[in-house]
Design a protein around this motif. Structure first.
Motif, PDB file in Angstrom:
ATOM      1  N   GLY A  59      -5.740  61.911  -1.879  1.00 52.92           N
ATOM      2  CA  GLY A  59      -6.881  61.176  -2.236  1.00 52.92           C
ATOM      3  C   GLY A  59      -6.774  59.895  -2.975  1.00 52.92           C
ATOM      4  N   ARG A  60      -5.917  59.026  -2.229  1.00 54.79           N
ATOM      5  CA  ARG A  60      -5.259  57.810  -2.619  1.00 54.79           C
ATOM      6  C   ARG A  60      -6.106  56.631  -2.032  1.00 54.79           C
ATOM      7  N   PHE A  61      -6.137  57.027  -0.528  1.00 54.17           N
ATOM      8  CA  PHE A  61      -6.584  55.958   0.467  1.00 54.17           C
ATOM      9  C   PHE A  61      -8.030  55.543   0.813  1.00 54.17           C
ATOM     10  N   ASP A  62      -8.584  54.374   0.820  1.00 55.11           N
ATOM     11  CA  ASP A  62      -9.924  54.148   0.935  1.00 55.11           C
ATOM     12  C   ASP A  62     -10.214  54.269   2.471  1.00 55.11           C
ATOM     13  N   LEU A  63      -9.242  54.038   3.255  1.00 51.14           N
ATOM     14  CA  LEU A  63      -9.405  54.152   4.836  1.00 51.14           C
ATOM     15  C   LEU A  63      -8.239  54.923   5.261  1.00 51.14           C
ATOM     16  N   VAL A  64      -8.335  55.921   6.008  1.00 55.30           N
ATOM     17  CA  VAL A  64      -7.371  56.744   6.852  1.00 55.30           C
ATOM     18  C   VAL A  64      -7.543  56.641   8.145  1.00 55.30           C
ATOM     19  N   VAL A  65      -6.619  56.093   9.124  1.00 55.19           N
ATOM     20  CA  VAL A  65      -6.967  55.907  10.611  1.00 55.19           C
ATOM     21  C   VAL A  65      -5.925  56.515  11.097  1.00 55.19           C
ATOM     22  N   CYS A  66      -6.303  56.991  12.295  1.00 54.95           N
ATOM     23  CA  CYS A  66      -5.333  57.681  13.079  1.00 54.95           C
ATOM     24  C   CYS A  66      -5.741  57.584  14.703  1.00 54.95           C
ATOM     25  N   PHE A  67      -5.356  56.405  15.234  1.00 57.71           N
ATOM     26  CA  PHE A  67      -5.532  56.214  16.707  1.00 57.71           C
ATOM     27  C   PHE A  67      -4.504  56.205  17.701  1.00 57.71           C
ATOM     28  N   GLY A  68      -4.661  56.635  18.689  1.00 60.00           N
ATOM     29  CA  GLY A  68      -3.789  56.909  19.853  1.00 60.00           C
ATOM     30  C   GLY A  68      -2.536  57.733  19.416  1.00 60.00           C
ATOM     31  N   VAL A  69      -2.937  58.788  18.522  1.00 64.60           N
ATOM     32  CA  VAL A  69      -1.812  59.889  18.224  1.00 64.60           C
ATOM     33  C   VAL A  69      -2.042  61.306  18.424  1.00 64.60           C
ATOM     34  N   LEU A  70      -2.981  61.630  18.339  1.00 64.47           N
ATOM     35  CA  LEU A  70      -3.544  63.208  18.332  1.00 64.47           C
ATOM     36  C   LEU A  70      -3.103  63.665  19.460  1.00 64.47           C
ATOM     37  N   HIS A  71      -3.261  62.951  20.716  1.00 64.13           N
ATOM     38  CA  HIS A  71      -3.241  63.556  22.070  1.00 64.13           C
ATOM     39  C   HIS A  71      -1.666  63.800  22.206  1.00 64.13           C
ATOM     40  N   HIS A  72      -0.646  63.013  21.380  1.00 60.84           N
ATOM     41  CA  HIS A  72       0.830  63.432  21.587  1.00 60.84           C
ATOM     42  C   HIS A  72       1.371  64.675  20.732  1.00 60.84           C
ATOM     43  N   ILE A  73       0.386  65.028  19.960  1.00 62.61           N
ATOM     44  CA  ILE A  73       0.799  66.392  19.091  1.00 62.61           C
ATOM     45  C   ILE A  73       0.470  67.668  19.916  1.00 62.61           C
ATOM     46  N   PRO A  74       1.702  68.304  20.265  1.00 61.80           N
ATOM     47  CA  PRO A  74       1.309  69.461  21.207  1.00 61.80           C
ATOM     48  C   PRO A  74       0.871  70.570  20.168  1.00 61.80           C
ATOM     49  N   GLY A  75      -0.133  71.392  21.006  1.00 60.92           N
ATOM     50  CA  GLY A  75      -0.617  72.486  20.404  1.00 60.92           C
ATOM     51  C   GLY A  75      -1.925  72.424  19.321  1.00 60.92           C
ATOM     52  N   THR A  76      -2.887  73.240  19.363  1.00 62.87           N
ATOM     53  CA  THR A  76      -4.166  72.900  18.729  1.00 62.87           C
ATOM     54  C   THR A  76      -3.908  73.410  17.282  1.00 62.87           C
ATOM     55  N   PRO A  77      -3.102  74.189  17.067  1.00 61.66           N
ATOM     56  CA  PRO A  77      -2.675  74.396  15.470  1.00 61.66           C
ATOM     57  C   PRO A  77      -2.098  73.130  14.721  1.00 61.66           C
ATOM     58  N   ALA A  78      -1.307  72.694  15.623  1.00 63.55           N
ATOM     59  CA  ALA A  78      -0.502  71.443  15.072  1.00 63.55           C
ATOM     60  C   ALA A  78      -1.633  70.278  14.743  1.00 63.55           C
ATOM     61  N   ARG A  79      -2.377  70.023  15.840  1.00 63.36           N
ATOM     62  CA  ARG A  79      -3.401  68.940  15.715  1.00 63.36           C
ATOM     63  C   ARG A  79      -4.344  69.243  14.650  1.00 63.36           C
ATOM     64  N   GLU A  80      -4.720  70.435  14.376  1.00 60.15           N
ATOM     65  CA  GLU A  80      -5.701  70.647  13.264  1.00 60.15           C
ATOM     66  C   GLU A  80      -5.172  70.630  11.829  1.00 60.15           C
ATOM     67  N   ALA A  81      -3.666  70.890  11.799  1.00 61.69           N
ATOM     68  CA  ALA A  81      -3.139  70.752  10.490  1.00 61.69           C
ATOM     69  C   ALA A  81      -2.860  69.221  10.253  1.00 61.69           C
ATOM     70  N   LEU A  82      -2.740  68.495  11.260  1.00 56.91           N
ATOM     71  CA  LEU A  82      -2.403  66.929  11.036  1.00 56.91           C
ATOM     72  C   LEU A  82      -3.739  66.375  10.571  1.00 56.91           C
ATOM     73  N   VAL A  83      -4.900  66.670  11.128  1.00 56.30           N
ATOM     74  CA  VAL A  83      -6.200  66.215  10.774  1.00 56.30           C
ATOM     75  C   VAL A  83      -6.421  66.774   9.364  1.00 56.30           C
ATOM     76  N   ARG A  84      -6.582  67.965   8.993  1.00 55.94           N
ATOM     77  CA  ARG A  84      -6.562  68.392   7.577  1.00 55.94           C
ATOM     78  C   ARG A  84      -5.689  67.469   6.723  1.00 55.94           C
ATOM     79  N   ASP A  85      -4.442  67.229   6.811  1.00 51.14           N
ATOM     80  CA  ASP A  85      -3.782  66.445   6.064  1.00 51.14           C
ATOM     81  C   ASP A  85      -4.308  65.153   5.725  1.00 51.14           C
ATOM     82  N   LEU A  86      -4.770  64.332   7.067  1.00 51.60           N
ATOM     83  CA  LEU A  86      -5.162  63.111   6.869  1.00 51.60           C
ATOM     84  C   LEU A  86      -6.502  63.285   6.050  1.00 51.60           C
ATOM     85  N   ALA A  87      -7.418  64.134   6.148  1.00 50.75           N
ATOM     86  CA  ALA A  87      -8.491  64.093   5.336  1.00 50.75           C
ATOM     87  C   ALA A  87      -7.980  64.217   3.779  1.00 50.75           C
ATOM     88  N   ARG A  88      -6.835  65.178   3.603  1.00 49.14           N
ATOM     89  CA  ARG A  88      -6.575  65.234   2.161  1.00 49.14           C
ATOM     90  C   ARG A  88      -6.084  63.979   1.481  1.00 49.14           C
TER      91      ARG A  88
END
Length: 249
Positions: free
Chosen positions: A117-146
């Motif tokens: 809850g600290r950052f006004d802008l969180v960006v993740c560009f050119g990264v998620l396609h390098h994360i193997p597996g749907t569960p891992a990608r979904e876990a990462l975007v949940r943490d980005l949202a947090r």
């Protein structure tokens, strides 16, 4: 995707970036057109933070050589500070003014309590396609949202490799060679291995996102969808916002 395959793909991608950081970084200087489209949203986001009486904070997960920060510095007038995270220190170089770098294994990164809850802008560009597996990608975007502050933004780019016939042709050839030497590997639909500048000794794992996968990733964040659009020939952008707290309203 089984755990052994995911570990192998992560190792191959890490080896790629460690081996090719200089040549890869040299080709990653120009800003993406999708970023230009987002500039008005970035500006509004920073203005909201300033109305709260503080300097806007940016979290760039997968910052690479900080080209997004260099673009942002010239694109918006508002002052800001940024923290860039990346698995490859060799790519980062010297962070630009107002930016800091932290080396982090992005496949295992979890935000610390003070980062939520600290950052006004969180960006993740050119990264998620390098994360193997749907569960891992979904876990990462949940943490980005947090990490998004109330009223802040989360901006993702999702590579749709299938839209680039040239790269898809390269991916088919490289993936076939890789699977021939790794018979126990079972890739998920949309998974590919890509070469670099004709070298066959290094490959990087890439996932091509379908439209349904893009929509699903937006949903699992729990944030409000503001926009989704195509740019850069093969990127799907997803822009989400966190609910405002009472003070910001």
């Amino acid at each position: 995707m089984d755990d052994a395959t995911a570990r192998l793909l992560r190792d191959e991608t890490e080896h790629f970036y460690d081996s090719c950081a200089a040549s890869f970084g040299a080709t990653r200087k120009r800003p993406w057109e999708g970023w230009r489209t987002l500039v008005p949203r970035f500006s509004c986001c920073f203005e909201r933070a300033q109305l709260r009486g503080r300097l806007p904070l940016v979290l760039d997960v997968g910052c690479g050589n900080f080209r997004f920060e260099r673009f942002l510095r010239g694109a918006v007038d508002e002052p800001w500070r940024a923290l860039g995270l990346d698995s490859c220190r060799l790519l980062s170089g010297d962070p630009p003014l107002g930016s800091a770098f932290r080396e982090t294994d992005l496949t295992h990164w979890r935000p610390a309590r003070e980062e939520r809850g600290r950052f006004d802008l969180v960006v993740c560009f050119g990264v998620l396609h390098h994360i193997p597996g749907t569960p891992a990608r979904e876990a990462l975007v949940r943490d980005l949202a947090r990490c998004v502050a109330p009223g802040g933004l989360l901006a993702l780019s999702l590579w749709q490799l299938q839209k680039s016939e040239r790269q898809l042709r390269q991916a088919r050839e490289t993936t076939a060679r890789f699977l021939a030497t790794h018979p126990n590997v079972e890739l998920d639909p949309g998974d590919w291995l890509l070469p670099w500048q004709g070298r066959e000794d290094v490959v990087r794992y890439c996932h091509g996102f379908s439209n349904d996968e893009c929509a699903r990733l937006a949903t699992v964040t729990g944030l409000d969808l503001l926009d989704a659009f195509d740019a850069d020939r093969a990127n799907r952008y997803v822009v989400l916002s966190a609910p405002s707290d009472e003070f910001s309203q």
